[in-house]
Design a protein around this motif. Structure first.
Motif, PDB file in Angstrom:
ATOM      1  N   ASN A 177       0.810  -1.226   0.000  1.00 18.39           N
ATOM      2  CA  ASN A 177       0.000   0.000   0.000  1.00 18.39           C
ATOM      3  C   ASN A 177       0.841   1.273   0.000  1.00 18.39           C
ATOM      4  N   VAL A 178       2.169   1.123  -0.115  1.00 15.93           N
ATOM      5  CA  VAL A 178       3.067   2.278  -0.045  1.00 15.93           C
ATOM      6  C   VAL A 178       3.896   2.371  -1.323  1.00 15.93           C
ATOM      7  N   GLN A 179       3.976   3.560  -1.887  1.00 13.95           N
ATOM      8  CA  GLN A 179       4.816   3.792  -3.064  1.00 13.95           C
ATOM      9  C   GLN A 179       5.690   5.018  -2.812  1.00 13.95           C
ATOM     10  N   ILE A 180       6.980   4.855  -3.050  1.00 15.54           N
ATOM     11  CA  ILE A 180       7.946   5.928  -2.813  1.00 15.54           C
ATOM     12  C   ILE A 180       8.635   6.277  -4.135  1.00 15.54           C
ATOM     13  N   GLN A 181       8.621   7.570  -4.476  1.00 11.03           N
ATOM     14  CA  GLN A 181       9.265   8.044  -5.696  1.00 11.03           C
ATOM     15  C   GLN A 181      10.244   9.164  -5.361  1.00 11.03           C
ATOM     16  N   ILE A 182      11.307   9.260  -6.166  1.00  6.70           N
ATOM     17  CA  ILE A 182      12.322  10.292  -5.985  1.00  6.70           C
ATOM     18  C   ILE A 182      12.249  11.283  -7.147  1.00  6.70           C
ATOM     19  N   MET A 183      12.215  12.576  -6.810  1.00  4.47           N
ATOM     20  CA  MET A 183      12.304  13.620  -7.831  1.00  4.47           C
ATOM     21  C   MET A 183      13.774  13.964  -8.024  1.00  4.47           C
ATOM     22  N   PRO A 184      14.349  13.655  -9.189  1.00  2.00           N
ATOM     23  CA  PRO A 184      15.795  13.840  -9.377  1.00  2.00           C
ATOM     24  C   PRO A 184      16.195  15.308  -9.511  1.00  2.00           C
ATOM     25  N   LEU A 185      17.392  15.603  -9.016  1.00  2.00           N
ATOM     26  CA  LEU A 185      17.930  16.950  -9.167  1.00  2.00           C
ATOM     27  C   LEU A 185      18.166  17.299 -10.631  1.00  2.00           C
ATOM     28  N   SER A 186      18.323  16.303 -11.461  1.00  2.00           N
ATOM     29  CA  SER A 186      18.591  16.540 -12.872  1.00  2.00           C
ATOM     30  C   SER A 186      17.399  17.139 -13.610  1.00  2.00           C
ATOM     31  N   ARG A 187      16.199  17.033 -13.029  1.00  2.00           N
ATOM     32  CA  ARG A 187      15.033  17.642 -13.676  1.00  2.00           C
ATOM     33  C   ARG A 187      15.087  19.143 -13.433  1.00  2.00           C
ATOM     34  N   GLN A 188      15.180  19.889 -14.508  1.00  2.00           N
ATOM     35  CA  GLN A 188      15.382  21.325 -14.397  1.00  2.00           C
ATOM     36  C   GLN A 188      14.111  22.085 -14.034  1.00  2.00           C
ATOM     37  N   SER A 237       4.326  12.262 -12.059  1.00  2.00           N
ATOM     38  CA  SER A 237       4.686  11.872 -13.421  1.00  2.00           C
ATOM     39  C   SER A 237       6.091  12.337 -13.787  1.00  2.00           C
ATOM     40  N   GLN A 238       6.567  13.404 -13.130  1.00  2.00           N
ATOM     41  CA  GLN A 238       7.891  13.948 -13.428  1.00  2.00           C
ATOM     42  C   GLN A 238       8.993  13.288 -12.610  1.00  2.00           C
ATOM     43  N   ALA A 239       8.629  12.594 -11.541  1.00  2.00           N
ATOM     44  CA  ALA A 239       9.614  11.933 -10.682  1.00  2.00           C
ATOM     45  C   ALA A 239       9.983  10.563 -11.259  1.00  2.00           C
ATOM     46  N   HIS A 240      11.073   9.988 -10.739  1.00  2.00           N
ATOM     47  CA  HIS A 240      11.388   8.596 -11.071  1.00  2.00           C
ATOM     48  C   HIS A 240      10.226   7.715 -10.634  1.00  2.00           C
ATOM     49  N   ASP A 241       9.948   6.650 -11.368  1.00  2.00           N
ATOM     50  CA  ASP A 241       8.910   5.731 -10.898  1.00  2.00           C
ATOM     51  C   ASP A 241       9.438   4.952  -9.696  1.00  2.00           C
ATOM     52  N   ALA A 242       8.556   4.155  -9.089  1.00  2.00           N
ATOM     53  CA  ALA A 242       8.914   3.479  -7.842  1.00  2.00           C
ATOM     54  C   ALA A 242      10.109   2.538  -8.018  1.00  2.00           C
ATOM     55  N   GLU A 243      10.151   1.852  -9.134  1.00  2.00           N
ATOM     56  CA  GLU A 243      11.241   0.896  -9.373  1.00  2.00           C
ATOM     57  C   GLU A 243      12.580   1.613  -9.535  1.00  2.00           C
ATOM     58  N   ALA A 244      12.589   2.691 -10.325  1.00  2.00           N
ATOM     59  CA  ALA A 244      13.824   3.446 -10.520  1.00  2.00           C
ATOM     60  C   ALA A 244      14.249   4.139  -9.225  1.00  2.00           C
ATOM     61  N   SER A 245      13.283   4.587  -8.444  1.00  2.00           N
ATOM     62  CA  SER A 245      13.585   5.243  -7.167  1.00  2.00           C
ATOM     63  C   SER A 245      14.228   4.256  -6.209  1.00  2.00           C
ATOM     64  N   ARG A 246      13.687   3.048  -6.176  1.00  2.00           N
ATOM     65  CA  ARG A 246      14.248   2.006  -5.317  1.00  2.00           C
ATOM     66  C   ARG A 246      15.692   1.693  -5.724  1.00  2.00           C
ATOM     67  N   ALA A 247      15.929   1.620  -7.027  1.00  2.00           N
ATOM     68  CA  ALA A 247      17.275   1.345  -7.518  1.00  2.00           C
ATOM     69  C   ALA A 247      18.240   2.459  -7.129  1.00  2.00           C
ATOM     70  N   PHE A 248      17.763   3.705  -7.164  1.00  2.00           N
ATOM     71  CA  PHE A 248      18.615   4.840  -6.790  1.00  2.00           C
ATOM     72  C   PHE A 248      18.989   4.761  -5.315  1.00  2.00           C
ATOM     73  N   ILE A 249      18.019   4.432  -4.456  1.00  2.00           N
ATOM     74  CA  ILE A 249      18.290   4.311  -3.023  1.00  2.00           C
ATOM     75  C   ILE A 249      19.300   3.188  -2.772  1.00  2.00           C
ATOM     76  N   GLN A 250      19.147   2.096  -3.482  1.00  2.00           N
ATOM     77  CA  GLN A 250      20.087   0.980  -3.334  1.00  2.00           C
ATOM     78  C   GLN A 250      21.501   1.397  -3.744  1.00  2.00           C
ATOM     79  N   ARG A 251      21.603   2.192  -4.810  1.00  2.00           N
ATOM     80  CA  ARG A 251      22.931   2.646  -5.251  1.00  2.00           C
ATOM     81  C   ARG A 251      23.551   3.591  -4.230  1.00  2.00           C
ATOM     82  N   LEU A 252      22.730   4.381  -3.550  1.00  2.00           N
ATOM     83  CA  LEU A 252      23.245   5.230  -2.484  1.00  2.00           C
ATOM     84  C   LEU A 252      23.856   4.383  -1.372  1.00  2.00           C
ATOM     85  N   LEU A 253      23.155   3.307  -1.025  1.00  2.00           N
ATOM     86  CA  LEU A 253      23.627   2.441   0.062  1.00  2.00           C
ATOM     87  C   LEU A 253      24.940   1.759  -0.291  1.00  2.00           C
ATOM     88  N   THR A 254      25.105   1.376  -1.542  1.00  2.00           N
ATOM     89  CA  THR A 254      26.325   0.679  -1.957  1.00  2.00           C
ATOM     90  C   THR A 254      27.438   1.645  -2.367  1.00  2.00           C
TER      91      THR A 254
END
Length: 273
Positions: A190-201, A251-268
């Motif tokens: 029931n939870v979805q987390i998305q990241i708005m990237p700094l690269s979006r101007q 719609s402008q943020a990373h989708d949930a899957e891409a956001s999750r991948a970004f968080i994982q890359r931060l951790l590693t």
């Protein structure tokens, strides 16, 4: 419609009474601060009704002003609650919400915070809170997280600006624990987390953070927090604008899957820090 940000009546009455007694004695706030173990700024906030006084404060002021118990008798009426008075209405609505949609630009929403992260956030506040106050508000915040696993479930979405998860509130260990918490919460159905990237101007979140909340009677309200308070938006036209804006932000943020991948890359350590 704006949320009423007036301090509770009991705090205003206490503040006016204590100020009256002080001024009757032709004493300044600075002079009173010199007689009690509390700052001039705290005295000012209490006298304005903006800060609930602790029993120790009431005792000290009552004695310093020679009030003979006039202030002490009000202790049960001005006792500090778990949440600031201006937040009580929102906390109650959130606990019963059918859906919650949050756009965060500075700190993680309370529902996403680990205990250590929440403690670090409250330690950052100015004027400072003492250790007892911090523990009270931290435990109160953790209680709100029951919404995440409540039955029937609440539908919850978050859009987080990238700097929100890049900022290492509490230090490296707390930050890494928070990232792992985000990954875990993102697995809830029931939870979805998305990241708005700094690269979006350019994006639709330029007006700042907001929350959309669907009440148990299927009305949607907007909620906006500020430095010293908050307000609700209940007019259908206002809510429609916020709903459209939040949809565009998602719609402008990373989708949930891409956001999750970004968080994982931060951790590693693979993502830019």
């Amino acid at each position: 419609m704006p949320h009423n940000d007036e301090p509770p009546v009991t705090l205003r009455i206490f503040g006016k009474q204590s100020r009256f007694l002080r001024e009757q004695r032709e004493m300044t706030r600075r002079e009173l601060a010199g007689l009690i173990p509390y700052s001039e700024s705290l005295i000012a906030m209490v006298e304005r009704g903006e800060r609930p006084p602790k029993p120790g404060y009431v005792d000290a002021v009552d004695q310093a002003l020679g009030a003979n118990g006039v202030l002490r008798v009000l202790i049960p009426d001005v006792a500090e609650k778990h949440h600031p008075a201006w937040a009580e209405e929102y906390v109650n609505l959130q606990a019963e919400a059918l859906a919650l949609h949050v756009y965060s630009t500075h700190f993680l929403h309370g529902l996403l915070q680990t205990e250590d992260y929440a403690r670090a956030v409250f330690r950052s506040r100015r004027p400072s809170l003492d250790d007892d106050e911090i523990e009270k508000v931290v435990q109160a915040r953790l209680l709100t997280q029951e919404l995440l696993t409540r039955k029937p479930p609440c539908r919850i979405t978050f859009v987080l600006e990238e700097p929100v998860i890049m900022r290492k509130i509490g230090g490296q260990r707390v930050w890494e624990g928070e990232l792992r918490n985000l990954l875990q919460l993102g697995e809830l159905h029931n939870v979805q987390i998305q990241i708005m990237p700094l690269s979006r101007q350019n994006h639709a979140g330029a007006d700042g953070p907001m929350t959309l909340l669907e009440t148990r009677d299927h009305h949607t309200v907007g909620y906006v927090e500020g430095q010293q308070g908050s307000y609700f938006l209940t007019d259908p036209d206002d809510v429609s604008v916020l709903s459209h804006r939040y949809g565009t932000i998602r719609s402008q943020a990373h989708d949930a899957e891409a956001s999750r991948a970004f968080i994982q890359r931060l951790l590693t350590g693979e993502a830019r820090e």
